[in-house]
Design a protein around this motif. Structure first.
Motif, short mmCIF file in Angstrom:
data_model
loop_
_atom_site.label_atom_id
_atom_site.label_comp_id
_atom_site.label_asym_id
_atom_site.label_seq_id
_atom_site.Cartn_x
_atom_site.Cartn_y
_atom_site.Cartn_z
N PRO A 172 -1.28 10.54 14.28
CA PRO A 172 -0.64 9.23 14.18
C PRO A 172 -1.37 8.32 13.19
CG PRO A 172 -0.82 9.89 16.47
CD PRO A 172 -1.60 10.90 15.67
N ALA A 173 -0.58 7.64 12.36
CA ALA A 173 -1.17 6.81 11.31
C ALA A 173 -0.45 5.48 11.21
CB ALA A 173 -1.11 7.54 9.96
N GLN A 174 -1.23 4.45 10.93
CA GLN A 174 -0.68 3.14 10.63
C GLN A 174 -0.93 2.86 9.16
OE1 GLN A 174 -2.83 -0.39 11.93
NE2 GLN A 174 -0.91 -1.42 12.43
N ILE A 175 0.11 2.47 8.44
CA ILE A 175 0.01 2.10 7.04
C ILE A 175 0.10 0.58 6.96
CG2 ILE A 175 1.08 2.33 4.76
CD1 ILE A 175 2.41 4.96 6.04
N ILE A 176 -0.98 -0.05 6.54
CA ILE A 176 -1.00 -1.51 6.39
C ILE A 176 -0.84 -1.84 4.92
CG2 ILE A 176 -2.35 -3.62 6.71
CD1 ILE A 176 -3.70 -2.34 9.08
N GLN A 177 0.20 -2.61 4.63
CA GLN A 177 0.56 -2.91 3.25
C GLN A 177 0.61 -4.40 3.02
OE1 GLN A 177 1.13 -1.11 0.56
NE2 GLN A 177 2.10 -2.63 -0.75
N SER A 178 -0.11 -4.87 2.00
CA SER A 178 -0.02 -6.27 1.60
C SER A 178 1.37 -6.56 1.04
CB SER A 178 -1.05 -6.61 0.53
OG SER A 178 -2.36 -6.54 1.04
N ARG A 179 1.86 -7.75 1.31
CA ARG A 179 3.15 -8.17 0.77
C ARG A 179 3.16 -8.09 -0.76
NH1 ARG A 179 3.48 -14.24 1.45
NH2 ARG A 179 1.89 -13.96 -0.16
N ASN A 180 2.02 -8.41 -1.36
CA ASN A 180 1.90 -8.40 -2.81
C ASN A 180 0.62 -7.67 -3.21
OD1 ASN A 180 1.97 -8.97 -5.59
ND2 ASN A 180 0.90 -10.92 -5.30
N ASP A 181 0.75 -6.38 -3.45
CA ASP A 181 -0.39 -5.56 -3.86
C ASP A 181 -0.14 -5.10 -5.29
OD1 ASP A 181 -2.22 -3.49 -4.37
OD2 ASP A 181 -2.27 -2.86 -2.27
N PRO A 182 -0.97 -5.53 -6.24
CA PRO A 182 -0.74 -5.18 -7.65
C PRO A 182 -0.89 -3.71 -7.95
CG PRO A 182 -2.87 -6.22 -7.39
CD PRO A 182 -2.18 -6.36 -6.07
N PHE A 183 -1.54 -2.96 -7.06
CA PHE A 183 -1.79 -1.54 -7.31
C PHE A 183 -0.93 -0.62 -6.45
CE2 PHE A 183 -6.43 -2.75 -8.47
CZ PHE A 183 -5.99 -3.23 -9.70
N VAL A 184 -0.35 -1.13 -5.39
CA VAL A 184 0.46 -0.30 -4.49
C VAL A 184 1.77 -1.03 -4.17
CG1 VAL A 184 0.53 1.01 -2.34
CG2 VAL A 184 -1.67 0.60 -3.46
N VAL B 202 3.59 4.48 11.25
CA VAL B 202 4.27 3.18 11.28
C VAL B 202 3.78 2.39 10.07
CG1 VAL B 202 4.60 3.11 13.77
CG2 VAL B 202 2.48 2.20 12.78
N LEU B 203 4.68 1.61 9.51
CA LEU B 203 4.35 0.76 8.37
C LEU B 203 4.31 -0.69 8.81
CD1 LEU B 203 3.96 0.08 5.36
CD2 LEU B 203 6.46 0.24 5.10
N MET C 5 5.17 6.73 1.80
CA MET C 5 4.17 7.31 2.68
C MET C 5 4.67 7.35 4.12
SD MET C 5 0.43 6.12 1.35
CE MET C 5 -0.30 7.12 2.64
N GLN C 6 5.27 6.25 4.56
CA GLN C 6 5.78 6.20 5.93
C GLN C 6 6.86 7.26 6.15
OE1 GLN C 6 8.87 5.01 7.45
NE2 GLN C 6 7.93 5.49 9.43
N SER C 7 7.66 7.52 5.13
CA SER C 7 8.71 8.53 5.26
C SER C 7 8.15 9.95 5.27
CB SER C 7 9.73 8.39 4.12
OG SER C 7 9.17 8.81 2.88
N ARG C 8 6.97 10.13 4.68
CA ARG C 8 6.39 11.48 4.56
C ARG C 8 5.44 11.81 5.71
NH1 ARG C 8 7.48 15.66 1.84
NH2 ARG C 8 5.38 16.02 1.03
N ILE C 9 4.78 10.82 6.27
CA ILE C 9 3.84 11.08 7.37
C ILE C 9 4.62 11.02 8.68
CG2 ILE C 9 1.76 10.32 8.55
CD1 ILE C 9 0.83 9.09 5.91
N ILE D 170 -0.27 14.40 2.19
CA ILE D 170 0.09 13.42 3.22
C ILE D 170 1.26 13.92 4.05
CG2 ILE D 170 -0.79 11.48 1.87
CD1 ILE D 170 2.14 10.68 1.37
N GLY D 171 2.09 14.76 3.47
CA GLY D 171 3.22 15.33 4.21
C GLY D 171 2.81 16.34 5.26
N GLN D 172 1.56 16.80 5.20
CA GLN D 172 1.06 17.78 6.17
C GLN D 172 0.38 17.12 7.37
OE1 GLN D 172 -1.62 20.14 3.81
NE2 GLN D 172 -0.01 20.93 2.49
N LEU D 173 0.22 15.80 7.31
CA LEU D 173 -0.53 15.09 8.34
C LEU D 173 0.24 15.05 9.66
CD1 LEU D 173 -3.26 13.55 8.47
CD2 LEU D 173 -1.96 11.46 8.07
N GLU D 174 -0.44 15.39 10.75
CA GLU D 174 0.16 15.38 12.08
C GLU D 174 -0.42 14.28 12.97
OE1 GLU D 174 2.59 17.27 13.14
OE2 GLU D 174 2.74 18.83 11.60
#
Length: 268
Positions: A212-224, A240-241, A232-236, A206-210
């Motif tokens: 543009p990406a949007q990371i959509i995150q649930s407020r309460n995700d039991p797995f993430v 945007v998160l 991820m947002q810091s590495r890509i 993921i750090g090699q990705l160039e």
């Protein structure tokens, strides 16, 4: 016997605006199939050429194409996705991936960046196992417990896993849907994929990705956990998160309107 085309192999379906200049390709996550996108697709069908597929082992994909020894990590799934993109001669695509499908989309984007213009990643996790300095959501004991429960009492595990993943106890139909999807998979395939997913580490990729990406995150995700999405947002580089007001690991099913609004804000 003639080998199946990538479209046959992955049960590819084309919908939406077929003459659109841009395709939106949906990549489902673990335990589901292309039908999981049914609440999201209509919102974009007037603008994009929609491409839906079933990853090998799921839905209407060709069962003969699946072999446990060939799908021990996510790269073969990414190879399948790039084959579909090449067969359709797609360029400038928006790839929308959920969970495992999000990481598959990232790997495909690294292989064929010329075919992809943007990524939308829902509930993505490059590494589920915690370690010093990194929060993936699961301790080693958590993962060992999942393996034990899945092998000791598979039907009970399916129900509890589906309920935990959806995290919407007031909407039991969501957990029933996921449990039904899980139950359609051969148990040996499902458990093999589960093991491979929980033991993979794609933080370097993921750090090699160039792109543009949007990371959509649930407020309460039991797995993430949110910390994973922030990582991820810091590495890509160009990412945007967007944290949405949703519970569970399947916001495209449990909070479709919020997902659609977030995507529209990113895609313009």
């Amino acid at each position: 016997m003639t080998a199946p085309t990538p479209l046959q192999k992955n049960n590819v379906n084309i919908a939406g605006k077929r003459d659109a200049g841009q395709a939106m390709v949906f990549v489902h996550g673990f335990g589901t199939d292309q039908g999981a996108w049914h609440k999201i697709v209509p919102a974009f069908s007037q603008t994009y050429r929609i491409v839906l597929l079933d990853q090998i082992g799921s839905g209407g994909s060709q069962s003969s194409a699946y072999s446990i020894c060939n799908y021990l990590n996510l790269k073969p799934y990414a190879d399948d996705l790039t084959d579909v993109l090449a067969h359709l001669d797609i360029t400038n695509a928006v790839l929308v991936g959920h969970s495992v499908g999000a990481i598959v989309a990232v790997l495909a984007a690294l292989q064929t960046p010329q075919r992809i213009s943007k990524l939308v990643l829902l509930g993505a996790n490059p590494r589920y196992l915690n370690e010093d300095g990194y929060t993936g959501g699961f301790a080693r004991q958590d993962i060992d417990d999942i393996y034990r429960e899945a092998t000791q009492s598979y039907p009970d595990w399916l129900a509890s896993f589906a309920s935990a993943a959806m995290a919407n106890p007031d909407r039991p139909e969501l957990a029933r849907y996921f449990a039904k999807c899980l139950n359609s998979y051969p148990p040996e395939w499902l458990l093999t994929v589960l093991c491979s997913v929980l033991q993979t580490d794609y933080r370097q990729e993921i750090g090699q990705l160039e792109i543009p990406a949007q990371i959509i995150q649930s407020r309460n995700d039991p797995f993430v956990p949110l910390a994973t999405a922030e990582y991820m947002q810091s590495r890509i580089k160009h990412s945007v998160l967007q944290v949405i007001d949703a519970d569970g690991h399947f916001p495209h099913l449990g909070a479709a309107e919020q997902v659609i609004a977030a995507m529209r804000g990113f895609l313009g």
